[in-house]
Scaffold this motif. Structure first.
Motif, mmCIF file in Angstrom:
data_model
loop_
_atom_site.group_PDB
_atom_site.id
_atom_site.type_symbol
_atom_site.label_atom_id
_atom_site.label_comp_id
_atom_site.label_asym_id
_atom_site.label_seq_id
_atom_site.Cartn_x
_atom_site.Cartn_y
_atom_site.Cartn_z
ATOM 1 N N ARG A 240 -13.380 -78.558 -31.453
ATOM 2 C CA ARG A 240 -12.311 -78.358 -30.720
ATOM 3 C C ARG A 240 -11.972 -79.369 -29.560
ATOM 4 O O ARG A 240 -12.861 -79.839 -28.976
ATOM 5 N N TYR A 241 -10.785 -79.888 -29.354
ATOM 6 C CA TYR A 241 -10.314 -80.728 -28.315
ATOM 7 C C TYR A 241 -9.376 -80.346 -27.612
ATOM 8 O O TYR A 241 -8.466 -79.585 -28.069
ATOM 9 N N HIS A 242 -9.132 -81.067 -26.283
ATOM 10 C CA HIS A 242 -8.170 -80.678 -25.478
ATOM 11 C C HIS A 242 -7.047 -81.713 -25.673
ATOM 12 O O HIS A 242 -7.424 -82.948 -26.325
ATOM 13 N N ALA A 243 -5.737 -80.964 -25.361
ATOM 14 C CA ALA A 243 -4.658 -82.055 -25.656
ATOM 15 C C ALA A 243 -3.284 -81.314 -24.870
ATOM 16 O O ALA A 243 -3.561 -80.418 -24.341
ATOM 17 N N THR A 244 -2.398 -81.993 -24.822
ATOM 18 C CA THR A 244 -1.372 -81.669 -24.040
ATOM 19 C C THR A 244 0.075 -81.724 -24.991
ATOM 20 O O THR A 244 0.161 -82.669 -25.770
ATOM 21 N N VAL A 245 0.931 -80.784 -24.888
ATOM 22 C CA VAL A 245 2.058 -80.621 -25.803
ATOM 23 C C VAL A 245 3.223 -81.510 -25.069
ATOM 24 O O VAL A 245 3.473 -81.651 -23.862
ATOM 25 N N THR A 246 3.675 -82.395 -26.080
ATOM 26 C CA THR A 246 4.730 -83.462 -25.607
ATOM 27 C C THR A 246 6.173 -83.177 -26.179
ATOM 28 O O THR A 246 7.020 -83.800 -25.744
ATOM 29 N N ARG A 247 6.124 -82.440 -27.194
ATOM 30 C CA ARG A 247 7.300 -82.166 -27.939
ATOM 31 C C ARG A 247 7.236 -80.865 -28.880
ATOM 32 O O ARG A 247 6.168 -80.703 -29.399
ATOM 33 N N VAL A 248 8.208 -80.105 -28.851
ATOM 34 C CA VAL A 248 8.454 -79.023 -29.869
ATOM 35 C C VAL A 248 9.625 -78.938 -30.443
ATOM 36 O O VAL A 248 10.545 -78.987 -29.864
ATOM 37 N N VAL A 249 9.559 -78.940 -31.772
ATOM 38 C CA VAL A 249 10.716 -78.820 -32.561
ATOM 39 C C VAL A 249 10.626 -77.548 -33.381
ATOM 40 O O VAL A 249 9.747 -77.504 -34.229
#
Length: 445
Positions: free
Chosen positions: A54-63
């Motif tokens: 498991r890794y941390h991430a940040t949402v940059t775009r949602v389609v």
């Protein structure tokens, strides 16, 4: 836990202190020895690679887009939402890269938006380890939890000051004992009942003396709590045996039995009842011991029986509200279970006697019975300790009032004349601004 009585209490006679020490210290030593003997040494370790990384991430775009129809499915089109989410990976081998992952869908799936900090899980194709993809597992909750913990600690310290800091230290000790002794010990296959009793006793000793100080009043609360815990364990054993509960009354217990087959779910149910009762028992026993001490401080002439009766009346009012607290606490924790009752087509009698609901009824009933027993037990011990050392004043009898002297006969006419006549002595002029002596003051007031 309990009321905060920071005022210094009357000193306990040396003989009573020695008796309390001779009672409490051996119990503490036995608890520590039992904890050392039962301390988990063969805790099963999880095999590496059982869980996906498991890794941390940040949402940059949602389609989002319409979900494709599935004619072969009787349910019609697939349940949404559908689409893709672009995220910036912050950890792992792909750190700093932008990757696409499907929009989370299904029951309990997180709802994401641009800027959300999320947790990615990397899934690898068993047939081809070189093929992998990312899925969104959940939101990152670390930062909000940290701020909530800071606010929680600041509020307790601001209100309780030194006592609040001691309470936080006791809370930390409780979690440490649960996470290092109780949970690993049960996971290692130990007796849940024995581990729960020893762990609860260890928590009780540490928390009560750390929070309320090493005093005779705290020792009375410790003895009352320990006696009530033993009674709760006995009542729980009898109730579970009488209702033939197996411990498989919840989905969590069933899942646990699949991963750890050596865990005794029957004993685990009883251990949960004991540990769940400890917090409320602490509150009641500390309050009752403090109530007796304050009553004796306010009125040293009260006898043991008077102290017991007065403090018991306070305990009845406390129990009346605490019983409701216990039931609502269990009901809140089992709210999905209660909502399930509305969708169950079985008769009410069958629902009430089913495994999952009988388990909650037994929890509430046993915890309440142990709580009720804590009031007379702790109050009686506190009355004995507080009233000890008085000697003949242990059971004082108020002295009889002396016979009133007969009043001389009063002539009503002479009394009326004395009241209506002018007062003897020089008259004092009224201050400026006051109404005249002969005028009524009704209007002025």
């Amino acid at each position: 836990m309990g009321a905060d009585h920071t005022r210094s209490t009357p000193s306990t006679p040396p003989g009573v202190r020695r008796l309390l020490v001779a009672t409490v210290v051996p119990l503490f030593v036995v608890t520590v020895i039992a904890a050392v003997v039962l301390w988990p040494r063969n805790t099963p370790e999880r095999a590496p690679g059982e869980e996906a990384p498991r890794y941390h991430a940040t949402v940059t775009r949602v389609v989002t887009e319409p979900c494709p129809e599935q004619p072969e499915s009787p349910a019609g089109p697939a349940q949404g939402p559908c689409g893709t989410v672009t995220v910036r990976v912050e950890q792992g081998p792909d750190a700093g890269q932008q990757v696409e992952t499907p929009v989370p869908a299904g029951p309990g799936a997180p709802t994401v938006a641009v800027g959300d900090e999320i947790v990615l899980v990397k899934l690898t194709d068993p047939a081809d380890p070189t093929v992998s993809r990312y899925d969104i597992a959940e939101h990152q909750r670390g930062e909000p939890l940290v701020w909530l913990a800071v606010l929680f600690a600041a509020a307790i310290i601001a209100f309780g000051r030194l006592r609040g800091m001691a309470a936080l230290a006791g809370l930390a000790a409780s979690f440490a004992i649960l996470l290092t002794f109780v949970v690993p010990g049960i996971s290692a296959g130990g007796s849940p009942l024995l581990i729960a009793i020893v762990g609860s006793a260890l928590i009780m000793f540490v928390v009560l003396y750390l929070t309320h100080g090493i005093t005779a009043q705290t020792s009375v609360a410790v003895l009352g709590t320990l006696g009530s815990l033993v009674l709760t364990g006995l009542l729980g054993s009898l109730a579970i045996a009488a209702t033939h509960l197996t411990g498989f009354g919840s989905e969590e217990a069933t899942t646990l039995s699949m991963y750890q087959r050596d865990v005794d779910l029957h004993g685990l149910l009883l251990a949960g009842i004991i540990i769940g009762s400890l917090g409320v028992l602490d509150d009641v026993t500390v309050t009752q011991a403090a109530t007796v001490t304050e009553l004796a401080h306010a009125n040293p002439g009260l006898s043991r029986m008077q102290l017991y009766r007065s403090a018991t009346r306070v305990g009845r009012a406390h129990i009346a509200s605490t019983v409701n607290t216990i039931v609502l606490a269990y009901a809140g924790a089992s709210l999905p279970l209660l909502l399930l009752l509305t969708a169950d087509s079985r008769p009410v009698s069958q629902i009430l006697t089913s495994e999952f609901l009988t388990q909650e009824i037994v929890r509430s009933a046993v915890a309440t019975l142990g709580l009720i027993a804590a009031v007379p037990l702790t109050t009686g011990l506190a009355a004995l300790v507080t009233a000890a050392g008085r000697g003949p004043a242990d059971d004082p009898t108020p002295p009889a009032d002396p016979a009133p002297r007969p009043r001389p006969p009063v002539d009503p006419d002479a009394a009326l004349e004395a009241l209506s006549g002018p007062r003897p002595g020089p008259s004092t002029p009224a201050p400026a601004g006051w109404p005249e002596p002969e005028r009524s003051t009704d209007t002025a007031w």
